[in-house]
Design a protein around this motif. Structure first.
Motif: not given
Length: 480
Positions: A337, A379, A419-420, A427
């Protein structure tokens, strides 16, 4: 006998003359040479002091006569008789009776809201009570919603009577209407007064030298308008990392005037941004439902399906990589991420429309939210200090909606958002992943958009570009 008498008289006269001569001997000595005899044997007259005295006296008498006689003649004229005038009565229209106790112009007192002030603070500052405020709220009806959230710079008008009593209160119900509450009659009244609104188009052009806001300020744009420009293109341009010196923008926007005075900025009508040689455009268009949206030249909404960055960050503390030394575990492992460092409590937004699939504690992630956007895209958001109130698993969220706040829960050394972006559960790098394009306008709206918006506004933008290029070519080069 008569001869003796005459002789005696002559002798007497001679005696008197001799006596007078002796008495006035000095005068006769001085004046003995005076004579009016013009015989040749007589000596010519010489202008002595006495002659000058006599001549001056005669001249003075002559001059006085010249002044006195006309004045005397004027004084002797009879007084003029006044001309007689006749007055004729003419009928005049009757004027309406004026009550001197009633003022023809109300003396409204304007108060501007200061930071941190509440409406009750403003009323008490005018010597008014909470009862007065409640009367206004009761009389305002539907317009009172505008009084619930006031902001610095907003204006309120008070009409005060004798002794400071409240007779009237004015405020903006909305941008185009003023609400007037009167309390000086038998019953409180509410009236809405339309404001004279005028929209004027403005044009600005800027070149990036140091920052977007500095370029906007030099181009005459307010910070608010620069923010609107950045919001339009934030889906395509990362204004933190992608901006380069020499990038440029051109903006056509509305300025709003109310009652003849500038009220504030309106919306952007059309804009062009050149970033690293690539051109991006934005055009405002009224959709079928009556709302406005902004579209690129090919008719696709600028608002993409996903935000590239869902938080206002200060720096990227960790990028997407297959091998990174974990700051806490102390061993190499993949970082799937992007970590966006930001102050504690910074709002975190949903990257796109979707449904909350998970909301709670997750090992390593701390406070964690997972949003499912479509069958294959989701997400993930980690290390939150807390979740947004009122949200729950299964709830639908809109793009940009706050879902939580930056923190450092779980395995974290400082406040940041992890955040991914996941495709089919795997991912992907949020900074480079190809985001799905939004659907373009339907065919009928597309034709209208091209004809009424893109064609005229594109022509204006090209005209502006030509003028700028011409101005640059006419500017002498002072670098040498």
């Amino acid at each position: 006998m008569s001869g003796k008498i005459r002789g005696g008289l002559r002798a007497r006269k001679q005696a008197i003359c001799r006596k007078a001569q002796r008495r006035h001997i000095n005068f006769y000595e001085r004046c003995a040479h005076w004579s009016f005899d013009r015989s040749e044997s007589t000596t010519p007259i010489h202008w002595h002091r006495e002659r000058w005295v006599l001549a001056g006296t005669a001249l003075m008498v002559t001059l006085l006569s010249g002044f006195i006689m006309p004045a005397w003649a004027t004084a002797m004229k009879p007084a003029p008789t006044a001309e007689a005038h006749t007055l004729l009565p003419l009928p005049l229209p009757k004027l309406p009776a004026v009550n001197p106790a009633v003022s023809t112009v109300d003396d409204w007192q304007v108060v501007r809201v200061q930071p941190g002030q509440t409406l009750s603070d403003i009323f008490s500052g005018r010597g008014l009570s909470l009862t007065d405020l409640q009367k206004v709220m009761d009389a305002a009806g539907d317009a009172k919603s505008a009084l619930h959230n006031i902001h610095p710079g907003q204006e309120f008008d008070f009409l005060l009577g004798p002794g400071g009593s409240l007779r009237g209160f004015r405020f903006d119900k909305d941008q185009a209407n003023r609400a007037i509450v009167r309390l000086d009659g038998p019953q409180p009244t509410l009236a809405l007064q339309p404001r004279d609104m005028d929209v004027r188009e403005e044009v600005a052009h800027g070149v990036i030298r140091s920052s977007l806001y500095a370029a906007g300020d030099q181009a005459g744009l307010s910070a608010l308008m620069v923010g609107k420009l950045a919001d339009l293109f934030k889906y395509d341009i990362d204004f933190v990392q992608d901006l380069r010196e020499g990038d440029s923008f051109t903006v056509i926007y509305d300025d709003i005037y109310r009652d003849g005075a500038r009220y504030g900025e309106g919306d952007i009508v059309a804009a062009e941004f050149v970033n690293q040689g690539k051109r991006y455009t934005a055009y405002r268009f009224k959709k079928e439902d009556g709302s406005y949206g902004w579209f690129s030249e090919d008719g696709r909404p600028l608002q993409k399906s996903f935000l590239r960055i869902p938080v206002d960050f200060t720096r990227i503390s960790s990028t997407f990589t297959a091998a990174r030394m974990h700051p806490i575990l102390g061993r190499m492992r993949a970082h799937k991420g992007v970590d966006y460092a930001a102050p504690m409590g910074t709002p975190i937004h949903a990257a796109g429309d979707g449904v909350i699939k998970y909301r709670g504690w997750e090992r390593g992630y701390g406070n964690f939210v997972l949003i499912q956007h479509s069958k294959d895209i989701s997400t993930a958001y980690g290390h939150m200090s807390r979740f947004a109130a009122g949200e729950r698993v299964g709830q639908h969220v809109k793009q940009g909606q706050i879902i939580g706040y930056v923190g450092m829960t779980g395995l974290a050394t400082g406040p940041h958002l992890h955040y991914e972006f996941r495709v089919d559960g795997v991912q992907r790098n949020p900074q480079t992943v190809t985001l799905p394009k939004p659907e373009p306008l339907p065919a009928a709206q597309m034709a209208k958009f091209k004809a009424t918006v893109v064609k005229p506004e594109l022509a204006r933008l090209e005209q502006i570009d030509q003028r700028i290029k011409l101005a640059r070519s006419n500017t002498p080069n002072t670098d040498n």
